[in-house]
Design a protein around this motif. Structure first.
Motif, PDB file in Angstrom:
ATOM      1  N   PRO A 178      -1.155  -1.002  16.538  1.00 30.88           N
ATOM      2  CA  PRO A 178      -2.509  -1.231  17.078  1.00 30.88           C
ATOM      3  C   PRO A 178      -2.762  -2.689  17.467  1.00 30.88           C
ATOM      4  O   PRO A 178      -3.600  -2.958  18.341  1.00 30.88           O
ATOM      5  N   LEU A 179      -2.064  -3.629  16.827  1.00 34.06           N
ATOM      6  CA  LEU A 179      -2.240  -5.042  17.171  1.00 34.06           C
ATOM      7  C   LEU A 179      -1.421  -5.444  18.395  1.00 34.06           C
ATOM      8  O   LEU A 179      -1.582  -6.552  18.902  1.00 34.06           O
ATOM      9  N   ASP A 228       0.809  -1.222   0.000  1.00 37.07           N
ATOM     10  CA  ASP A 228       0.000   0.000   0.000  1.00 37.07           C
ATOM     11  C   ASP A 228       0.838   1.267   0.000  1.00 37.07           C
ATOM     12  O   ASP A 228       0.305   2.374   0.066  1.00 37.07           O
ATOM     13  N   GLY A 229       2.161   1.116  -0.044  1.00 43.22           N
ATOM     14  CA  GLY A 229       3.027   2.280  -0.147  1.00 43.22           C
ATOM     15  C   GLY A 229       3.561   2.814   1.162  1.00 43.22           C
ATOM     16  O   GLY A 229       4.166   3.897   1.182  1.00 43.22           O
ATOM     17  N   LEU A 230       3.382   2.090   2.265  1.00 41.68           N
ATOM     18  CA  LEU A 230       3.886   2.543   3.559  1.00 41.68           C
ATOM     19  C   LEU A 230       5.358   2.195   3.709  1.00 41.68           C
ATOM     20  O   LEU A 230       5.808   1.149   3.247  1.00 41.68           O
ATOM     21  N   ASN A 231       6.113   3.078   4.328  1.00 40.62           N
ATOM     22  CA  ASN A 231       7.493   2.758   4.652  1.00 40.62           C
ATOM     23  C   ASN A 231       7.531   1.905   5.925  1.00 40.62           C
ATOM     24  O   ASN A 231       6.495   1.693   6.554  1.00 40.62           O
ATOM     25  N   PRO A 232       8.697   1.386   6.322  1.00 38.95           N
ATOM     26  CA  PRO A 232       8.736   0.518   7.503  1.00 38.95           C
ATOM     27  C   PRO A 232       8.165   1.163   8.759  1.00 38.95           C
ATOM     28  O   PRO A 232       7.435   0.511   9.521  1.00 38.95           O
ATOM     29  N   PHE A 233       8.479   2.443   8.997  1.00 37.96           N
ATOM     30  CA  PHE A 233       7.936   3.084  10.197  1.00 37.96           C
ATOM     31  C   PHE A 233       6.427   3.268  10.081  1.00 37.96           C
ATOM     32  O   PHE A 233       5.699   3.112  11.065  1.00 37.96           O
ATOM     33  N   GLY A 234       5.947   3.623   8.891  1.00 35.09           N
ATOM     34  CA  GLY A 234       4.503   3.759   8.697  1.00 35.09           C
ATOM     35  C   GLY A 234       3.777   2.442   8.921  1.00 35.09           C
ATOM     36  O   GLY A 234       2.694   2.406   9.509  1.00 35.09           O
ATOM     37  N   THR A 235       4.370   1.357   8.441  1.00 35.94           N
ATOM     38  CA  THR A 235       3.785   0.032   8.667  1.00 35.94           C
ATOM     39  C   THR A 235       3.737  -0.292  10.159  1.00 35.94           C
ATOM     40  O   THR A 235       2.728  -0.780  10.669  1.00 35.94           O
ATOM     41  N   PHE A 236       4.838   0.004  10.830  1.00 30.92           N
ATOM     42  CA  PHE A 236       4.894  -0.235  12.273  1.00 30.92           C
ATOM     43  C   PHE A 236       3.852   0.599  13.011  1.00 30.92           C
ATOM     44  O   PHE A 236       3.119   0.096  13.861  1.00 30.92           O
ATOM     45  N   TRP A 237       3.758   1.881  12.665  1.00 31.67           N
ATOM     46  CA  TRP A 237       2.906   2.798  13.416  1.00 31.67           C
ATOM     47  C   TRP A 237       1.420   2.571  13.132  1.00 31.67           C
ATOM     48  O   TRP A 237       0.597   2.604  14.051  1.00 31.67           O
ATOM     49  N   ARG A 238       1.079   2.321  11.868  1.00 27.27           N
ATOM     50  CA  ARG A 238      -0.336   2.243  11.488  1.00 27.27           C
ATOM     51  C   ARG A 238      -0.927   0.834  11.567  1.00 27.27           C
ATOM     52  O   ARG A 238      -2.104   0.673  11.867  1.00 27.27           O
ATOM     53  N   LEU A 239      -0.102  -0.171  11.303  1.00 26.81           N
ATOM     54  CA  LEU A 239      -0.643  -1.527  11.214  1.00 26.81           C
ATOM     55  C   LEU A 239      -0.247  -2.419  12.381  1.00 26.81           C
ATOM     56  O   LEU A 239      -1.097  -3.119  12.939  1.00 26.81           O
ATOM     57  N   ILE A 240       1.017  -2.405  12.748  1.00 26.66           N
ATOM     58  CA  ILE A 240       1.516  -3.344  13.751  1.00 26.66           C
ATOM     59  C   ILE A 240       1.222  -2.874  15.169  1.00 26.66           C
ATOM     60  O   ILE A 240       0.774  -3.654  16.008  1.00 26.66           O
TER      61      ILE A 240
END
Length: 288
Positions: A201-202, A187-199
């Motif tokens: 919250p889980l 979806d175009g997220l960088n590693p920090f964006g993936t960590f912050w937005r997806l990981i």
């Protein structure tokens, strides 16, 4: 006609059922353990409600008064100590959660030079007792000009909380499927964006445990706070309580009242995090 299965079921004792004697013994054990756990807390609470003349007696409900609390709040620097402790514990919790989470995620997801050495360092730092580290950390803080400052205590407490919490968060992130990271990259997220937005919250259970451990580490620590901080305006609760004890005796009333008030924030943090504690700690232990 009775079938063979029914006969077997009739003759086989039911599993999991305790005898009356075993049930009584279990309940007595649980009651005894509960009394032992609650008794010290109840003793301190009742002592805080007694006049000074009855502080060391068992006359708990004789002349019950709030004078100890009034004296504590009006005639001491308790509120200053309380505020200093809240500041130190709050900063330690926020920074501890952020550093432990990002470190745990990086170690869980990425390969980089020194990864094994970093993990061993985090593990080995847990082996040193507080008494051994006070002098070297004191010298470091002195050279940096951080003695008698809240920032110095926060950094010191982070050295205690972060290694353990980073290990735990690493184990927790290992349980989260890597496919979620890959979907974030798609979806175009960088590693920090993936960590912050997806990981992140889980990872609420792991974050709750990290926050709880970081807060308790800073809130209840005595050795570093006593060695690094001087002056009533700079003391935390750990150093402030020592004002009630001297070579001639102890002021049990104000000290017990302070103990009750000190326990309230810790209890509130525990109530906030309790539903996540078991999940977070068990998940963090799966793949440490």
């Amino acid at each position: 006609m009775v079938t063979t299965a029914q006969t077997t079921a009739t003759n086989t004792p039911t599993r999991g059922r305790r005898s009356p004697l075993a049930s009584v013994g279990l309940h007595l054990t649980l009651i005894t353990a509960s009394v032992i756990a609650v008794f010290p807390v109840l003793w301190v609470l009742l002592t805080s409600l007694k006049p000074a003349a009855y502080a060391t007696t068992t006359d708990f409900f004789k002349e019950t008064t709030l004078a100890n609390y009034v004296d504590l709040l009006e005639n001491t620097e308790f509120l200053t100590w309380f505020g200093n402790s809240l500041l130190v514990a709050g900063l330690t919790t926020l920074l501890g959660v952020f550093i432990a989470s990002t470190t745990g995620y990086a170690v869980s997801r990425f390969r980089f030079p020194g990864k094994r050495g970093l993990m061993w360092t985090l593990l080995i730092t847990q082996m040193f007792p507080v008494a051994v580290l006070i002098v070297p950390i004191y010298n470091i803080m002195s050279s940096l000009g951080l003695l008698n400052k809240s920032a110095g205590l926060v950094i010191t407490y982070l050295t205690i909380a972060v290694p353990f919490c980073a290990w735990m968060m690493k184990g927790f992130f290992d349980t989260i499927p890597r496919e979620i990271d890959e979907s974030g990259y798609v979806d175009g997220l960088n590693p920090f964006g993936t960590f912050w937005r997806l990981i992140l919250p889980l990872a609420k259970p792991g974050i709750a445990v990290t926050a709880f451990y970081s807060f308790i580490t800073a809130w209840g620590e005595v050795a570093y706070a006593s060695a690094f901080m001087v002056g009533d305006e700079n003391l935390t609760l750990a150093g402030g309580l020592q004002k009630f004890v001297n070579q001639y005796g102890a002021q049990w009333g104000p000290m017990s009242a302070a103990s009750v008030l000190i326990a309230i924030p810790a209890a509130l943090v525990f109530l906030f995090a309790q539903r996540h504690l078991v999940t977070g700690m068990s998940a963090g232990a799966v793949k440490g």
